[in-house]
Design a protein around this motif. Structure first.
Motif, PDB file in Angstrom:
ATOM      1  N   LEU A  33       0.819  -1.221   0.000  1.00 36.59           N
ATOM      2  CA  LEU A  33       0.000   0.000   0.000  1.00 36.59           C
ATOM      3  C   LEU A  33       0.848   1.263   0.000  1.00 36.59           C
ATOM      4  O   LEU A  33       0.520   2.258  -0.641  1.00 36.59           O
ATOM      5  CB  LEU A  33      -0.900   0.021   1.247  1.00 36.59           C
ATOM      6  N   LYS A  34       1.928   1.240   0.768  1.00 38.14           N
ATOM      7  CA  LYS A  34       2.784   2.427   0.899  1.00 38.14           C
ATOM      8  C   LYS A  34       3.803   2.567  -0.221  1.00 38.14           C
ATOM      9  O   LYS A  34       4.378   3.635  -0.405  1.00 38.14           O
ATOM     10  CB  LYS A  34       3.596   2.321   2.210  1.00 38.14           C
ATOM     11  N   GLY A  35       4.062   1.443  -0.919  1.00 39.08           N
ATOM     12  CA  GLY A  35       5.174   1.426  -1.862  1.00 39.08           C
ATOM     13  C   GLY A  35       6.479   1.498  -1.078  1.00 39.08           C
ATOM     14  O   GLY A  35       7.417   2.197  -1.430  1.00 39.08           O
ATOM     15  N   PRO A  93       3.871   1.551  10.170  1.00 40.41           N
ATOM     16  CA  PRO A  93       4.708   2.665   9.739  1.00 40.41           C
ATOM     17  C   PRO A  93       3.807   3.897   9.640  1.00 40.41           C
ATOM     18  O   PRO A  93       2.585   3.783   9.826  1.00 40.41           O
ATOM     19  CB  PRO A  93       5.154   2.242   8.340  1.00 40.41           C
ATOM     20  N   SER A  94       4.364   5.054   9.352  1.00 35.76           N
ATOM     21  CA  SER A  94       3.535   6.231   9.111  1.00 35.76           C
ATOM     22  C   SER A  94       2.652   5.943   7.891  1.00 35.76           C
ATOM     23  O   SER A  94       3.058   5.225   6.978  1.00 35.76           O
ATOM     24  CB  SER A  94       4.411   7.453   8.881  1.00 35.76           C
ATOM     25  N   ALA A  95       1.438   6.517   7.883  1.00 39.64           N
ATOM     26  CA  ALA A  95       0.431   6.113   6.888  1.00 39.64           C
ATOM     27  C   ALA A  95       0.488   6.902   5.577  1.00 39.64           C
ATOM     28  O   ALA A  95      -0.488   6.943   4.832  1.00 39.64           O
ATOM     29  CB  ALA A  95      -0.959   6.210   7.498  1.00 39.64           C
ATOM     30  N   ASN A  96       1.631   7.506   5.284  1.00 42.66           N
ATOM     31  CA  ASN A  96       1.812   8.222   4.012  1.00 42.66           C
ATOM     32  C   ASN A  96       2.291   7.261   2.931  1.00 42.66           C
ATOM     33  O   ASN A  96       2.804   6.177   3.237  1.00 42.66           O
ATOM     34  CB  ASN A  96       2.876   9.308   4.197  1.00 42.66           C
ATOM     35  N   LEU A  97       2.143   7.677   1.670  1.00 43.40           N
ATOM     36  CA  LEU A  97       2.813   6.941   0.595  1.00 43.40           C
ATOM     37  C   LEU A  97       4.313   7.169   0.786  1.00 43.40           C
ATOM     38  O   LEU A  97       4.721   8.248   1.218  1.00 43.40           O
ATOM     39  CB  LEU A  97       2.373   7.474  -0.771  1.00 43.40           C
ATOM     40  N   PRO A 157       5.148  13.426   2.813  1.00 43.73           N
ATOM     41  CA  PRO A 157       5.060  13.840   4.218  1.00 43.73           C
ATOM     42  C   PRO A 157       4.108  12.942   5.001  1.00 43.73           C
ATOM     43  O   PRO A 157       3.082  12.508   4.477  1.00 43.73           O
ATOM     44  CB  PRO A 157       4.502  15.271   4.138  1.00 43.73           C
ATOM     45  N   SER A 158       4.447  12.663   6.260  1.00 42.68           N
ATOM     46  CA  SER A 158       3.597  11.812   7.096  1.00 42.68           C
ATOM     47  C   SER A 158       2.251  12.494   7.364  1.00 42.68           C
ATOM     48  O   SER A 158       2.185  13.715   7.446  1.00 42.68           O
ATOM     49  CB  SER A 158       4.293  11.533   8.426  1.00 42.68           C
ATOM     50  N   PRO A 159       1.173  11.697   7.525  1.00 41.03           N
ATOM     51  CA  PRO A 159      -0.156  12.272   7.766  1.00 41.03           C
ATOM     52  C   PRO A 159      -0.330  12.668   9.230  1.00 41.03           C
ATOM     53  O   PRO A 159      -0.025  11.880  10.117  1.00 41.03           O
ATOM     54  CB  PRO A 159      -1.110  11.125   7.427  1.00 41.03           C
ATOM     55  N   VAL A 218       5.122  14.953  14.531  1.00 47.47           N
ATOM     56  CA  VAL A 218       6.362  14.438  13.951  1.00 47.47           C
ATOM     57  C   VAL A 218       6.631  13.078  14.597  1.00 47.47           C
ATOM     58  O   VAL A 218       6.196  12.825  15.723  1.00 47.47           O
ATOM     59  CB  VAL A 218       7.522  15.445  14.171  1.00 47.47           C
ATOM     60  N   GLU A 219       7.341  12.191  13.886  1.00 40.47           N
ATOM     61  CA  GLU A 219       7.503  10.809  14.332  1.00 40.47           C
ATOM     62  C   GLU A 219       8.263  10.700  15.654  1.00 40.47           C
ATOM     63  O   GLU A 219       8.959  11.630  16.068  1.00 40.47           O
ATOM     64  CB  GLU A 219       8.266   9.991  13.270  1.00 40.47           C
ATOM     65  N   SER A 220       8.184   9.492  16.226  1.00 42.51           N
ATOM     66  CA  SER A 220       8.888   9.212  17.484  1.00 42.51           C
ATOM     67  C   SER A 220      10.402   9.245  17.281  1.00 42.51           C
ATOM     68  O   SER A 220      10.904   9.078  16.166  1.00 42.51           O
ATOM     69  CB  SER A 220       8.479   7.821  17.979  1.00 42.51           C
ATOM     70  N   ARG A 242      14.716   8.852   0.925  1.00 40.53           N
ATOM     71  CA  ARG A 242      14.178  10.201   0.873  1.00 40.53           C
ATOM     72  C   ARG A 242      12.824  10.193   1.583  1.00 40.53           C
ATOM     73  O   ARG A 242      12.057   9.260   1.473  1.00 40.53           O
ATOM     74  CB  ARG A 242      13.997  10.618  -0.586  1.00 40.53           C
ATOM     75  N   HIS A 243      12.575  11.239   2.338  1.00 48.96           N
ATOM     76  CA  HIS A 243      11.401  11.234   3.201  1.00 48.96           C
ATOM     77  C   HIS A 243      10.695  12.560   3.162  1.00 48.96           C
ATOM     78  O   HIS A 243      11.294  13.569   2.821  1.00 48.96           O
ATOM     79  CB  HIS A 243      11.858  11.058   4.644  1.00 48.96           C
ATOM     80  N   TYR A 244       9.487  12.574   3.661  1.00 49.10           N
ATOM     81  CA  TYR A 244       8.809  13.800   4.059  1.00 49.10           C
ATOM     82  C   TYR A 244       8.819  14.859   2.964  1.00 49.10           C
ATOM     83  O   TYR A 244       8.815  16.056   3.236  1.00 49.10           O
ATOM     84  CB  TYR A 244       9.461  14.417   5.312  1.00 49.10           C
TER      85      TYR A 244
HETATM   86 MG    MG Z   1       7.611   7.160   7.796  1.00 51.72          MG
END
Ligand code: MG
Ligand code: TXA
Length: 314
Positions: free
Chosen positions: A44-46, A130-134, A138-140, A166-168, A216-218
């Protein structure tokens, strides 16, 4: 699609994937008892297969079942449970499927500080999320962001806007000293005070310890340019070389401003960060300059790291 806590629990215990709220960012959760659901998260996230997931627990009893032994120093960290701290520990491989750990011998565990999610975890048992973004986006930090990324038919348990945004922070014990693997919502110096040991940020070496750190993130689609010098920033704003500036309430005017709030109020800045990065995409800005004139200590280090990642091309 917003769903009730009862339906969320039912879907998860039947091996489905559900969007869940936490105090940091929304997660994409599946029960660790269903390897097929865990695989679906990656799809789902790729998400690359070599990037392991964090397992969320409701209490220390759930945590104990996931690890072979608990580091003695964990006692000093209990003040942060529940909270935005993830600890990497030796995995009980019988309980934690390989797909969660991406084949590693360790498992990352956290107890989220969010009542709706804790209540859910008590019903379902440990959930990997994991964070629910693709991947790469950016994380949701709101249920609507999850729907933006995964579609309005995707089931999400709405727990309101994330308090931290922001994430843990991720740490692990290496033999006798602690290591900081990812900056996050709990400042490294606060952890250091509790442990009496400074968790150092690991450099990226040939063998990556926290696999997520190499991706690469966010990142919005725009070209993002970091600017630490106010002189340079003001020059660029005056010359209108960019479509917009990502900055603070006192950033020099002259270009459309996406504000993270009061400069130096890092808690507030982080809470707004991901929604601001999403605005860059929705407004279709192509070139954005980022005001980096702030101290990179405490949670400023987390803000600096996230902005660096958002602007990096690799
Ligand atoms: Mg993440
Ligand atoms: O706040 C958070 O941590 C959110 C919410 C949903 O809990 N979750 C989150 O998950 O940010 P994710 O997958 O986006 O990031 C997990 C990070 C990645 O950098 C991953 O590589 C690292 O934790 N990680 C997971 N298991 C690990 C392990 N066994 N060893 C080292 N790093 C690990």
């Amino acid at each position: 699609m917003k769903i009730s806590p009862t339906l969320a629990a039912r879907l998860l215990t039947q091996g489905e994937v559900v969007g869940v709220p936490t105090e940091t960012v929304y997660g994409l959760a599946a029960s660790i008892a269903f390897p097929s659901a865990l695989k679906k998260i990656f799809k789902l996230k790729g998400r690359p297969q070599d990037n392991p997931l964090i397992v969320h627990v409701a209490d220390l009893k759930q945590l104990k079942g996931l690890v072979t032994h608990i580091p003695e120093a964990l006692a000093k960290l209990k003040i942060f449970f529940p909270g935005p701290l993830t600890v990497v520990m030796p995995a009980n491989k019988k309980r934690v499927p390989s797909v969660v750990r991406a084949g590693l011998d360790s498992v990352a565990v956290r107890m989220p500080d969010h009542q709706t999610f804790l209540k859910l975890l008590r019903k379902t048992g440990p959930l990997a999320a994991p964070s629910a973004n693709l991947s790469g986006k950016p994380s949701p930090t709101a249920a609507s962001h999850v729907e933006d990324d995964l579609g309005t038919d995707f089931p999400v348990l709405d727990g309101g806007r994330c308090r931290r945004g922001v994430e843990s922070t991720v740490i692990r014990l290496k033999k006798t000293h602690w290591e900081l693997l990812r900056h996050g919502a709990l400042a490294a110096d606060v952890i250091q005070k509790a442990l009496g040991d400074l968790p150092q940020k690991r450099n990226l070496t040939k063998r990556t310890i926290s696999p997520g750190q190499k991706y690469r993130h966010y990142a919005p689609s725009a070209r993002m340019v970091l600017c630490g010098s106010l002189r340079e920033l003001h020059k660029n704003i005056s010359l209108k070389k960019f479509d917009a500036v990502l900055g603070f309430s006192d950033t020099k005017r002259g270009l459309p401003l996406i504000s993270l709030g009061v400069r130096g109020d890092f808690k507030a800045n982080l809470k707004q960060l991901y929604a601001a990065l999403r605005v860059i995409d929705t407004k279709k800005y192509q070139n954005v300059i980022i005001d980096m004139d702030f101290a990179s200590s405490g949670l400023g280090a987390t803000l600096a790291e996230r902005l660096m990642k958002a602007s990096s091309r690799s």
